[in-house]
Design a protein around this motif. Structure first.
Motif, mmCIF file in Angstrom:
data_model
loop_
_atom_site.group_PDB
_atom_site.id
_atom_site.type_symbol
_atom_site.label_atom_id
_atom_site.label_comp_id
_atom_site.label_asym_id
_atom_site.label_seq_id
_atom_site.Cartn_x
_atom_site.Cartn_y
_atom_site.Cartn_z
ATOM 1 N N ILE A 1 0.845 -1.195 0.000
ATOM 2 C CA ILE A 1 0.000 0.000 0.000
ATOM 3 C C ILE A 1 0.880 1.244 0.000
ATOM 4 N N THR A 2 0.552 2.213 -0.838
ATOM 5 C CA THR A 2 1.250 3.498 -0.842
ATOM 6 C C THR A 2 0.277 4.596 -0.438
ATOM 7 N N LEU A 3 0.811 5.752 -0.082
ATOM 8 C CA LEU A 3 -0.055 6.887 0.261
ATOM 9 C C LEU A 3 -0.971 7.250 -0.903
ATOM 10 N N GLU A 4 -0.457 7.097 -2.122
ATOM 11 C CA GLU A 4 -1.270 7.427 -3.293
ATOM 12 C C GLU A 4 -2.509 6.537 -3.407
ATOM 13 N N LYS A 5 -2.443 5.335 -2.846
ATOM 14 C CA LYS A 5 -3.584 4.420 -2.922
ATOM 15 C C LYS A 5 -4.675 4.767 -1.923
ATOM 16 N N ILE A 6 -4.312 5.389 -0.800
ATOM 17 C CA ILE A 6 -5.355 5.679 0.187
ATOM 18 C C ILE A 6 -5.825 7.132 0.173
ATOM 19 N N PHE A 7 -5.027 8.035 -0.388
ATOM 20 C CA PHE A 7 -5.457 9.429 -0.489
ATOM 21 C C PHE A 7 -5.796 9.740 -1.935
ATOM 22 N N ASP A 8 -6.997 10.279 -2.150
ATOM 23 C CA ASP A 8 -7.356 10.717 -3.494
ATOM 24 C C ASP A 8 -6.675 12.052 -3.777
ATOM 25 N N GLU A 9 -6.956 12.633 -4.924
ATOM 26 C CA GLU A 9 -6.317 13.894 -5.326
ATOM 27 C C GLU A 9 -6.503 14.988 -4.276
ATOM 28 N N SER A 10 -7.731 15.143 -3.759
ATOM 29 C CA SER A 10 -7.971 16.195 -2.765
ATOM 30 C C SER A 10 -7.240 15.891 -1.458
ATOM 31 N N GLY A 11 -7.129 14.618 -1.084
ATOM 32 C CA GLY A 11 -6.398 14.248 0.115
ATOM 33 C C GLY A 11 -4.913 14.535 -0.006
ATOM 34 N N ARG A 12 -4.357 14.265 -1.177
ATOM 35 C CA ARG A 12 -2.939 14.560 -1.396
ATOM 36 C C ARG A 12 -2.698 16.065 -1.412
ATOM 37 N N LYS A 13 -3.627 16.825 -1.998
ATOM 38 C CA LYS A 13 -3.485 18.285 -2.010
ATOM 39 C C LYS A 13 -3.559 18.853 -0.602
ATOM 40 N N ALA A 14 -4.390 18.255 0.250
ATOM 41 C CA ALA A 14 -4.489 18.713 1.633
ATOM 42 C C ALA A 14 -3.216 18.400 2.414
ATOM 43 N N LEU A 15 -2.560 17.299 2.083
ATOM 44 C CA LEU A 15 -1.341 16.896 2.762
ATOM 45 C C LEU A 15 -0.143 17.751 2.348
ATOM 46 N N CYS A 16 -0.114 18.220 1.120
ATOM 47 C CA CYS A 16 1.047 18.958 0.587
ATOM 48 C C CYS A 16 1.430 20.191 1.391
ATOM 49 N N PRO A 17 0.499 21.081 1.763
ATOM 50 C CA PRO A 17 0.916 22.274 2.521
ATOM 51 C C PRO A 17 1.560 21.929 3.869
#
Length: 107
Positions: free
Chosen positions: A30-46
């Protein structure tokens, strides 16, 4: 240009395994990309820059997806850097990132 290795999950307690709907054996696939969708990854970036600078970050409420596709909401997440115990040039190397998801539930 060399491809960067994708982060993988190395360990989870039973609550983490339940949230991701997986087993300890299957966890490393499992990678982070598999559990976070685009909006989840965008929220994590900042918060990622803050995490790298301060060593930890408190993430706001959000959603992720279990390995079988069920949506999971959480009230808050905390992430922190875990360092290896070996020293390289007098600097500890980052071994991994740890995540804690508080008050999660399936939708």
């Amino acid at each position: 240009m060399a491809l960067q290795p994708q982060p993988v999950f190395m360990f989870a307690n039973q609550a983490g395994l339940d949230m991701l709907e997986t087993t300890l054996v299957a966890l490393q696939g499992i990678t982070l990309e598999k559990i976070f969708d685009e909006s989840g990854r965008k929220a994590l970036c900042p918060d990622f820059a803050k995490l790298m600078q301060q060593g930890f970050a408190c993430l706001p409420s959000g959603m992720c997806v279990s390995t079988i596709g069920r949506h999971v909401s959480y009230e808050q997440a905390v992430s922190w850097k875990v360092f290896s115990d070996c020293e390289v040039n007098n600097n500890n190397r980052i071994h991994c990132l740890a995540f804690l998801f508080a008050n999660w539930s399936f939708l």
